[in-house]
Write an enzyme that holds these catalytic residues in place. Structure first.
Site, PDB file in Angstrom:
ATOM      1  N   ASP A 118      51.354 -19.814 -50.222  1.00 44.43           N
ATOM      2  CA  ASP A 118      52.394 -18.914 -49.746  1.00 44.43           C
ATOM      3  C   ASP A 118      52.244 -18.748 -48.228  1.00 44.43           C
ATOM      4  O   ASP A 118      52.094 -19.729 -47.515  1.00 44.43           O
ATOM      5  CB  ASP A 118      52.304 -17.586 -50.510  1.00 44.43           C
ATOM      6  CG  ASP A 118      53.477 -16.649 -50.282  1.00 44.43           C
ATOM      7  OD1 ASP A 118      54.484 -16.785 -50.995  1.00 44.43           O
ATOM      8  OD2 ASP A 118      53.384 -15.786 -49.386  1.00 44.43           O
ATOM      9  N   TRP A 119      52.277 -17.509 -47.700  1.00 40.67           N
ATOM     10  CA  TRP A 119      52.149 -17.300 -46.263  1.00 40.67           C
ATOM     11  C   TRP A 119      50.785 -17.737 -45.747  1.00 40.67           C
ATOM     12  O   TRP A 119      50.623 -17.992 -44.546  1.00 40.67           O
ATOM     13  CB  TRP A 119      52.418 -15.843 -45.898  1.00 40.67           C
ATOM     14  CG  TRP A 119      53.794 -15.648 -45.330  1.00 40.67           C
ATOM     15  CD1 TRP A 119      54.907 -15.225 -45.989  1.00 40.67           C
ATOM     16  CD2 TRP A 119      54.198 -15.894 -43.978  1.00 40.67           C
ATOM     17  NE1 TRP A 119      55.989 -15.189 -45.132  1.00 40.67           N
ATOM     18  CE2 TRP A 119      55.579 -15.587 -43.887  1.00 40.67           C
ATOM     19  CE3 TRP A 119      53.548 -16.342 -42.837  1.00 40.67           C
ATOM     20  CZ2 TRP A 119      56.306 -15.717 -42.708  1.00 40.67           C
ATOM     21  CZ3 TRP A 119      54.259 -16.477 -41.651  1.00 40.67           C
ATOM     22  CH2 TRP A 119      55.620 -16.170 -41.593  1.00 40.67           C
ATOM     23  N   TRP A 159      65.031 -13.197 -52.478  1.00 42.00           N
ATOM     24  CA  TRP A 159      63.761 -12.502 -52.281  1.00 42.00           C
ATOM     25  C   TRP A 159      63.694 -11.867 -50.892  1.00 42.00           C
ATOM     26  O   TRP A 159      63.256 -10.721 -50.723  1.00 42.00           O
ATOM     27  CB  TRP A 159      62.613 -13.482 -52.489  1.00 42.00           C
ATOM     28  CG  TRP A 159      61.302 -13.097 -51.888  1.00 42.00           C
ATOM     29  CD1 TRP A 159      60.596 -13.803 -50.976  1.00 42.00           C
ATOM     30  CD2 TRP A 159      60.513 -11.930 -52.173  1.00 42.00           C
ATOM     31  NE1 TRP A 159      59.429 -13.154 -50.659  1.00 42.00           N
ATOM     32  CE2 TRP A 159      59.351 -12.003 -51.380  1.00 42.00           C
ATOM     33  CE3 TRP A 159      60.694 -10.838 -53.019  1.00 42.00           C
ATOM     34  CZ2 TRP A 159      58.371 -11.030 -51.407  1.00 42.00           C
ATOM     35  CZ3 TRP A 159      59.713  -9.853 -53.040  1.00 42.00           C
ATOM     36  CH2 TRP A 159      58.562  -9.953 -52.248  1.00 42.00           C
ATOM     37  N   ASP A 245      56.610 -22.952 -60.097  1.00 44.11           N
ATOM     38  CA  ASP A 245      56.984 -22.154 -58.930  1.00 44.11           C
ATOM     39  C   ASP A 245      58.337 -22.610 -58.393  1.00 44.11           C
ATOM     40  O   ASP A 245      58.437 -23.692 -57.812  1.00 44.11           O
ATOM     41  CB  ASP A 245      55.927 -22.278 -57.837  1.00 44.11           C
ATOM     42  CG  ASP A 245      56.252 -21.414 -56.624  1.00 44.11           C
ATOM     43  OD1 ASP A 245      57.109 -20.511 -56.749  1.00 44.11           O
ATOM     44  OD2 ASP A 245      55.658 -21.646 -55.553  1.00 44.11           O
ATOM     45  N   HIS A 274      54.030 -18.893 -59.238  1.00 44.24           N
ATOM     46  CA  HIS A 274      53.818 -18.921 -57.795  1.00 44.24           C
ATOM     47  C   HIS A 274      52.371 -18.573 -57.452  1.00 44.24           C
ATOM     48  O   HIS A 274      51.767 -19.199 -56.589  1.00 44.24           O
ATOM     49  CB  HIS A 274      54.779 -17.930 -57.124  1.00 44.24           C
ATOM     50  CG  HIS A 274      54.691 -17.925 -55.634  1.00 44.24           C
ATOM     51  ND1 HIS A 274      55.012 -19.027 -54.870  1.00 44.24           N
ATOM     52  CD2 HIS A 274      54.320 -16.948 -54.758  1.00 44.24           C
ATOM     53  CE1 HIS A 274      54.858 -18.736 -53.589  1.00 44.24           C
ATOM     54  NE2 HIS A 274      54.421 -17.481 -53.500  1.00 44.24           N
TER      55      HIS A 274
END
Length: 298
Positions: A118-119, A159, A245, A274
């Site tokens: 993710d980030w 999102w 995901d 995810h």
């Protein structure tokens, strides 16, 4: 800037999180990190994403540390036990990059194996590209380094709008929704622990809007420069994406084709949503350990 510090009592008796706290000063603020395993071993840097914290890696840290690796899992500024600026406007892509650069400089980390999702990938991949001599390998699960030049999935746009505008932003439920398995009440309490009220959630609210979505985004050109480095990356580059995901699906194949170091690596698809660290933590950790073992015996 104004910031808040989550009371320590919020983190008492968290399930499966026995790790001693460590802190690095960032001016007046401080950044928390887990540091387990032999101090003299090469570090594995596990970077979390949105809206989680180092608790996400609680089942992976012991597996990698037991294999003889030093495992460092920071809480990004705005998350976990780290301090949290109180305005969404206090956060930017570059600010997070500056905080992470200060982190690896402050701990004097070298020979790093990056593990990111993710980030953690948006920051970690650029961090590796901007400090290539300090990283020895990269492992990416459900992550990417976007430049704003590609189409953004509809699911992400939804999102992003939710994070910015919804009056209700339930951290634990968001992570539960992004996992195949159902989190228990103690796990949900742990994910909510850093955020006693909405004042503490500015960083989590800000992240989705910082993803480059157009070619002229402030982060687009720095990310393009990072890609030029990754396109010449010859060190091991392993993908460990999950099979469920909708946000990052297909990103593993894209990077395998674009990063030379991905050639001939045992890329794997893990079971999960995810947050694959919740669904397949041991398999994820073993993939990291196996990669490093192969590197040491090569």
């Amino acid at each position: 800037m104004d910031f808040v510090r989550t009371p320590e009592k919020r983190f008492e008796r968290l399930l499966d999180y026995p790790f001693a706290p460590n802190y690095l000063s960032m001016g007046e603020m401080r950044m928390h990190y887990v540091d387990e395993g032999p101090e003299t071993a090469n570090p594995i840097l596990m970077m979390h994403g949105e809206p989680s914290w180092s608790y996400l890696y609680r089942h992976m840290i012991p597996v990698c540390a037991a294999a003889g690796h030093r495992v460092i899992a920071p809480d990004l500024i705005g998350f976990g036990k780290s301090d949290k600026p109180t305005r969404v406007a206090d956060y930017s892509y570059q600010a997070h990059m500056d905080w992470m650069q200060a982190f690896i400089d402050g701990l004097e980390l070298d020979n790093i194996t990056l593990v990111c999702q993710d980030w953690g990938s948006l920051l970690g991949l650029r961090l590796a590209a901007e400090n290539p001599d300090r990283f020895r390998a990269i492992v990416v699960g459900n992550g990417m380094l976007p430049t704003g030049d590609q189409a953004v999935p509809k699911a992400f746009r939804i999102w992003r709008a939710f994070a910015l505008h919804s009056p209700w932003f339930p951290i634990a439920r968001i992570i539960n929704t992004g996992s195949f398995r159902t989190l228990g009440p103690d796990e949900r309490r742990a994910y909510d622990a850093p955020f006693p009220n909405k004042t503490f959630k500015a960083g989590a609210r800000a992240f989705p809007a910082l993803v480059p979505m157009s070619p002229n985004d402030p982060a687009s050109e720095p990310n393009r420069k990072a890609w030029k480095v990754l396109e010449q990356w010859q060190k091991p580059f392993l993908t460990t994406f999950s099979n469920g995901d909708p946000i990052t699906r297909g990103g593993d194949h894209y990077m395998q084709q674009r990063v030379p170091g991905a050639a001939n690596q045992p890329h794997t698809t893990l079971t999960g949503g995810h947050f694959l660290q919740e669904d397949s933590p041991v398999d994820f950790a073993n993939a990291i350990n196996d990669l490093l073992k192969r590197m040491e015996t090569a």
